[in-house]
Every structure is written in structure tokens, then in C-alpha cells.
Design an enzyme around this catalytic site. Structure first.
Site, PDB file in Angstrom:
ATOM      1  N   TYR A   1      55.848 -41.902   6.485  1.00  0.00           N
ATOM      2  CA  TYR A   1      57.111 -41.155   6.374  1.00  0.00           C
ATOM      3  C   TYR A   1      57.657 -41.213   4.940  1.00  0.00           C
ATOM      4  CZ  TYR A   1      62.074 -40.198   7.487  1.00  0.00           C
ATOM      5  OH  TYR A   1      63.349 -39.704   7.526  1.00  0.00           O
TER       6      TYR A   1
ATOM      7  N   LYS B   1      58.358 -38.257   2.293  1.00  0.00           N
ATOM      8  CA  LYS B   1      59.706 -38.013   1.770  1.00  0.00           C
ATOM      9  C   LYS B   1      59.754 -38.105   0.241  1.00  0.00           C
ATOM     10  CE  LYS B   1      62.077 -37.165   5.530  1.00  0.00           C
ATOM     11  NZ  LYS B   1      62.388 -35.737   5.817  1.00  0.00           N
TER      12      LYS B   1
HETATM   13  N1  NAD Z   1      69.206 -39.588  10.590  1.00  0.00           N
HETATM   14  C1  NAD Z   1      69.089 -40.125   9.386  1.00  0.00           C
HETATM   15  O1  NAD Z   1      69.854 -41.048   9.002  1.00  0.00           O
HETATM   16  C2  NAD Z   1      68.023 -39.653   8.438  1.00  0.00           C
HETATM   17  C3  NAD Z   1      67.787 -40.409   7.277  1.00  0.00           C
HETATM   18  C4  NAD Z   1      66.850 -39.951   6.362  1.00  0.00           C
HETATM   19  C5  NAD Z   1      66.191 -38.736   6.599  1.00  0.00           C
HETATM   20  N2  NAD Z   1      66.419 -38.045   7.751  1.00  0.00           N
HETATM   21  C6  NAD Z   1      65.704 -36.784   7.932  1.00  0.00           C
HETATM   22  O2  NAD Z   1      66.615 -35.800   8.393  1.00  0.00           O
HETATM   23  C7  NAD Z   1      65.914 -34.820   9.181  1.00  0.00           C
HETATM   24  C8  NAD Z   1      66.594 -34.658  10.516  1.00  0.00           C
HETATM   25  O3  NAD Z   1      66.489 -35.877  11.235  1.00  0.00           O
HETATM   26  P1  NAD Z   1      67.424 -36.271  12.475  1.00  0.00           P
HETATM   27  O4  NAD Z   1      67.853 -37.658  12.231  1.00  0.00           O
HETATM   28  O5  NAD Z   1      68.423 -35.212  12.723  1.00  0.00           O
HETATM   29  O6  NAD Z   1      66.307 -36.309  13.648  1.00  0.00           O
HETATM   30  P2  NAD Z   1      66.214 -35.584  15.061  1.00  0.00           P
HETATM   31  O7  NAD Z   1      65.014 -36.135  15.722  1.00  0.00           O
HETATM   32  O8  NAD Z   1      67.532 -35.660  15.774  1.00  0.00           O
HETATM   33  O9  NAD Z   1      65.967 -34.036  14.694  1.00  0.00           O
HETATM   34  C9  NAD Z   1      64.756 -33.559  14.209  1.00  0.00           C
HETATM   35  C10 NAD Z   1      64.497 -32.186  14.803  1.00  0.00           C
HETATM   36  O10 NAD Z   1      63.279 -31.667  14.233  1.00  0.00           O
HETATM   37  C11 NAD Z   1      62.583 -30.986  15.258  1.00  0.00           C
HETATM   38  N3  NAD Z   1      61.160 -30.864  14.912  1.00  0.00           N
HETATM   39  C12 NAD Z   1      60.237 -31.860  14.849  1.00  0.00           C
HETATM   40  N4  NAD Z   1      59.041 -31.364  14.504  1.00  0.00           N
HETATM   41  C13 NAD Z   1      59.195 -30.026  14.335  1.00  0.00           C
HETATM   42  C14 NAD Z   1      58.318 -28.971  13.958  1.00  0.00           C
HETATM   43  N5  NAD Z   1      57.020 -29.203  13.698  1.00  0.00           N
HETATM   44  N6  NAD Z   1      58.817 -27.701  13.866  1.00  0.00           N
HETATM   45  C15 NAD Z   1      60.139 -27.456  14.151  1.00  0.00           C
HETATM   46  N7  NAD Z   1      61.001 -28.420  14.525  1.00  0.00           N
HETATM   47  C16 NAD Z   1      60.546 -29.682  14.609  1.00  0.00           C
HETATM   48  C17 NAD Z   1      62.822 -31.839  16.490  1.00  0.00           C
HETATM   49  O11 NAD Z   1      62.561 -31.120  17.695  1.00  0.00           O
HETATM   50  C18 NAD Z   1      64.288 -32.236  16.320  1.00  0.00           C
HETATM   51  O12 NAD Z   1      65.157 -31.339  16.970  1.00  0.00           O
HETATM   52  C19 NAD Z   1      64.471 -35.326   9.260  1.00  0.00           C
HETATM   53  O13 NAD Z   1      63.700 -34.711   8.267  1.00  0.00           O
HETATM   54  C20 NAD Z   1      64.610 -36.804   8.977  1.00  0.00           C
HETATM   55  O14 NAD Z   1      63.415 -37.359   8.503  1.00  0.00           O
HETATM   56  C21 NAD Z   1      67.322 -38.484   8.678  1.00  0.00           C
END
Ligand code: NAD
Length: 299
Positions: free
Chosen positions: A172, A176
Site C-alpha cells: 500500500y 501511495k
Molecule cells: N481513511 C483514511 O484515514 C485514509 C488515510 C490515507 C489514505 N486513504 C485513502 O483514501 C481513499 C479512500 O479510503 P476510505 O478510507 O474512504 O476507504 P473505503 O474503503 O471506505 O472506501 C474505498 C472505496 O473504494 C471502492 N473501490 C475499491 N476498489 C475499487 C475499484 N477497483 N474500482 C472502483 N471503486 C473501488 C470501494 O468499494 C470503497 O467504496 C483510499 O485511496 C485510501 O487508501 C484513507
């Protein structure tokens, strides 16, 4: 609420849950027409519930906004192309791509499987490249047709795991960090067309993070995805035309502009490894250490 993004057409990948859902709702609230992309995957990328994107669309429409569902996999080359075409066919144009879709398959390196590596790299890295590639080709054609630059946006999603480095997330974090590099490079390539490319490094309470530890109610409030969505919505607007190639950390109390790799101490090159070795030791002792996960703390 405001017309910050009035008449803007935006695609949000992974828009059905967590951060993506909030990006969709806030962009729509500020006037954007929204394509809610999501395959409804489980956290590890396995097949899930495809109706979740429709729920976000229904919510936007109930509040008086415009939105539609796209169910393509962002890491599928032709799927990503269809997604761009759907936005243009439905709303007549495209202005913004927010690449947010993501999955997790955390494992220490000694135990990580090939599939855990491939799946995470594919969804994050190719899933950022493919939509950006098709959107950029579309926008380049628009600049030719209209004889001048666009005010288009690519907003990617990086992570402190990639830019600072988190144990247990080599797959991951590598993806990133790759997204941060992709952002800097494509910002330089696309500036001439009027396309800005930035990345968000978010911190928010979602299914991806809610089980990391116990959070107090105050921490949960501070980690609501809306704090991140506000930065994304501003970057999506026409007002952010002068901001490009940046990684912006948002959520959990702050919005911060991150600083990237820089050249530190240096000496003249040498063919003799015995001569260069002591210099490398000396320079490593002199330069700033890599940051910890808070972006400050030094290892
Ligand atoms: N939550 C955090 O604190 C955090 C921190 C750093 C980075 N991120 C990044 O933020 C983004 C959103 O994460 P989140 O926390 O909302 O997670 P989440 O799991 O709630 O949402 C991710 C969404 O992406 C969708 N998804 C996955 N694979 C897919 C694909 N191949 N095509 C289309 N849709 C797809 C999933 O169905 C889901 O609805 C991600 O890229 C994650 O890595 C989140």
C-alpha cells in the site's frame, strides 16, 4: 451552500463509501454534477455490494443535486475509459477527476503473498493512472478544439503510509508513494493544457481506519471525512488554478502542504568504495532523518 463548483463536472472514484462518499456529497452541495464511481468492493477488494453508489446518487438527487452511477473498475483500462466517456456523454463535459478508490491487504513483507502485492498495486497505482490517462487525452483534445487551455483537475489520493512510511504496508505504501511521484510528474506534463494535478494525503474515520485503535468521540469528530472533502472541493474549483504538483495532508485537525524529497549533504563522486564509504557515513549523520508517521518525528 455555495457556487464554488457550479457547472463543474466531477468523477469521484470509490465514491460510494468513506472519503469518496463525502467528496461526492460536498462537491454536489457546492454545485458540481457528480459521477459516483464504485464497484462496491469489500475492504480487501473482494466483490461486494454494487448498490452503494446508487445510494449516494439518491442522496445527492434528494438534496436537489445532479449525479449518476458508474460501476467500472478503476484499474481496468477500458473501464476507466468508459467512465470518462460516461461523464462527457451525460453532462457534456468533464472538469475534475478525483482518484480515491482504494483497498487494503496489510501484511509484513516476510509473509506478503504475490496476490496481496499485485491487488493493492493494481487498484491504487493503475487505478490512478488509467482514469488520469484517459481524462488527460480528452482534455488535450478540448484544448485543441477550443484553441486554449482548460481549467481541469486531477486530484489523487496518497497517504502518510506512502510519503512517510508505515510498517506492515509495503504494498500500500509503495503504491501511495508512487501516486505522489505520479502527481508531481503529471503536474509538470499537463500544466501547459491548464490541467492541475495534486494529491491528498487524508486522515479520516472510515472502515479503512476505524479498527486501528479506540478513538474518543472528539477524535472521531475530528476525523470526519468532511474535513478532507473541504480541501478536495476547493482543489476541484476553478479558483485553485495556481496550485499543482502538491501533496496536501488533510483531516484530523489540520490541512498541511507536504514537502518532498530534497538533495541533502553531498561530496564529489569517487571510483574507490573505500574512499566513498566514510563520506556516506558522515553525510547520513549530518542530514535530517526520515520523518515519522506524524510528518515530524524523526526515526
Ligand atoms: N481513511 C483514511 O484515514 C485514509 C488515510 C490515507 C489514505 N486513504 C485513502 O483514501 C481513499 C479512500 O479510503 P476510505 O478510507 O474512504 O476507504 P473505503 O474503503 O471506505 O472506501 C474505498 C472505496 O473504494 C471502492 N473501490 C475499491 N476498489 C475499487 C475499484 N477497483 N474500482 C472502483 N471503486 C473501488 C470501494 O468499494 C470503497 O467504496 C483510499 O485511496 C485510501 O487508501 C484513507
Amino acid at each position: 451552500m455555495s457556487d464554488l463548483c457550479a457547472e463543474r463536472v466531477a468523477i469521484i472514484t470509490g465514491g460510494a463509501r468513506g472519503l469518496g462518499r463525502e467528496h461526492c456529497l460536498m462537491l454536489a452541495k457546492h454545485g458540481a454534477k457528480v459521477v459516483v464511481n464504485d464497484i462496491g468492493a469489500e475492504l480487501d477488494g473482494a466483490d461486494g455490494d454494487v448498490s452503494v453508489a446508487q445510494q449516494v446518487v439518491d442522496e445527492i438527487k434528494a438534496a436537489g443535486g445532479e449525479a449518476c452511477v458508474n460501476g467500472d473498475d478503476v484499474s481496468d483500462w477500458n473501464g476507466a475509459k468508459r467512465m470518462i466517456e460516461q461523464a462527457v456523454d451525460t453532462y457534456g463535459k468533464l472538469d475534475v477527476v478525483v482518484s480515491n478508490a482504494g483497498i487494503l491487504r496489510d501484511r509484513m513483507l516476510t509473509n506478503m503473498s504475490e496476490d496481496e502485492w499485485d491487488a493493492v498495486i493494481k487498484v491504487h497505482l493503475k487505478g490512478t493512472f488509467a482514469p488520469a490517462r484517459h481524462a488527460a487525452a480528452y482534455w488535450r483534445q478540448v484544448t485543441k478544439d477550443q484553441g486554449g487551455p482548460v481549467t481541469a483537475r486531477i486530484i489523487n489520493t496518497s497517504s502518510t503510509s506512502g510519503i512517510y512510511g508505515n510498517i506492515g504496508q509495503a504494498n500500500y505504501g509503495a503504491a501511495k508513494a508512487g501516486i505522489a511521484a505520479f502527481t508531481i510528474i503529471t503536474a509538470r506534463e499537463l500544466r501547459r493544457y491548464g490541467i492541475t494535478v495534486n494529491a491528498i494525503s487524508p486522515s479520516a474515520q472510515t472502515r479503512m481506519t476505524e479498527n486501528l485503535r479506540e478513538y474518543t468521540q472528539e477524535e472521531i469528530d475530528n476525523r470526519h471525512p468532511k474535513w478532507v472533502a473541504a480541501a478536495v472541493t476547493y482543489l476541484a474549483s476553478e479558483k485553485s488554478q495556481d496550485i499543482t504538483g502538491r501533496v496536501i495532508q488533510a483531516g484530523n485537525g489540520i490541512v498541511a502542504v507536504c514537502e518532498g524529497w530534497r538533495r541533502g549533504a553531498e561530496v564529489a563522486q569517487s571510483e574507490d568504495p573505500n574512499a566513498i564509504g566514510p563520506h556516506i557515513h558522515e553525510m547520513v549523520g549530518k542530514v535530517r532523518k526520515n520523518s515519522g508517521m506524524d510528518g515530524f518525528e524523526l526515526d
